[in-house]
Motif scaffolding. Structure first.
Motif, PDB file in Angstrom:
ATOM      1  N   PRO A   1      -2.226  -8.460  -5.779  1.00 23.42           N
ATOM      2  CA  PRO A   1      -1.127  -7.847  -5.030  1.00 23.42           C
ATOM      3  C   PRO A   1       0.246  -8.458  -5.324  1.00 23.42           C
TER       4      PRO A   1
ATOM      5  N   THR B   1       3.465  -6.852  -3.619  1.00 26.71           N
ATOM      6  CA  THR B   1       2.970  -6.638  -2.252  1.00 26.71           C
ATOM      7  C   THR B   1       2.047  -7.785  -1.822  1.00 26.71           C
TER       8      THR B   1
ATOM      9  N   CYS C   1      -0.390  -9.143   3.306  1.00 30.59           N
ATOM     10  CA  CYS C   1      -1.507  -8.320   3.769  1.00 30.59           C
ATOM     11  C   CYS C   1      -1.540  -8.358   5.293  1.00 30.59           C
TER      12      CYS C   1
ATOM     13  N   GLU D   1       2.009   2.011   1.533  1.00 29.81           N
ATOM     14  CA  GLU D   1       1.680   0.697   2.091  1.00 29.81           C
ATOM     15  C   GLU D   1       0.280   0.666   2.682  1.00 29.81           C
TER      16      GLU D   1
ATOM     17  N   ARG E   1      -3.309   0.793   2.483  1.00 32.40           N
ATOM     18  CA  ARG E   1      -4.351   0.666   1.462  1.00 32.40           C
ATOM     19  C   ARG E   1      -5.703   1.156   1.950  1.00 32.40           C
TER      20      ARG E   1
ATOM     21  N   ARG F   1      -0.389  -3.342   2.652  1.00 36.07           N
ATOM     22  CA  ARG F   1       0.132  -4.283   1.655  1.00 36.07           C
ATOM     23  C   ARG F   1       1.627  -4.032   1.545  1.00 36.07           C
TER      24      ARG F   1
END
Length: 151
Positions: free
Chosen positions: A62, A67, A70, A97, A99, A115
């Motif tokens: 990520p 990103t 989390c 955003e 996921r 993310r």
């Protein structure tokens, strides 16, 4: 999506192996599960055709994508009528955003995995998705400090 499937021990062994590394050559998979290479290829093709294997993906770090943050968010809605649920889900599907999202039972109605690049990005997300939706009663955010299990 299959409701249930009849899988034998070879199928289970193959699924475990490809979940760990789906680039493992069929020759190696065959050695690991005790089948011929052609039998492994046939089984994998069937598992894909039947929708048991739903995707072959690459998991990208990520941070490389910008990103690193989390977040898991528990969302409670005011009303769970079909039209309001559908509208909320449609809105989630439009947001990159998000996921993953689950419709759940218990103290919340949805659990979201997000993310993002920063907390400022999350603040903008909350305004657009939660604060501007009159059907969102409340949301609770869990910030992941470090992933300890999984990829």
């Amino acid at each position: 999506m299959p409701e249930s499937a009849t899988l034998d021990r070879f199928d289970h062994a193959l699924l475990a192996a490809v979940q760990a590394d789906n680039l493992t050559p069929a020759r190696i998979l065959a050695e690991r599960v005790g089948l011929s290479e052609s039998a492994v290829l046939r089984r994998l093709r069937r598992l894909r055709q039947e929708g048991i294997i739903v995707a072959d993906v690459a998991v990208v770090h990520p941070a490389v994508l910008g990103t690193p943050l989390c977040l898991h968010v528990l969302v409670s809605l005011e009303r769970e009528t079909s039209d309001r649920l559908d509208a909320f889900v449609r809105g989630l599907r439009e947001r990159p955003e998000v996921r993953a999202a689950w419709y759940v039972t218990g103290e919340a109605d949805f659990v979201l995995e997000l993310r993002l690049g920063s907390m400022a990005d999350y603040e903008a997300f909350t305004h657009a998705v939660f604060h501007d939706d009159p059907n969102v009663r409340a949301f609770r955010t869990l910030v992941a400090m470090r992933q300890v299990v999984g990829i």
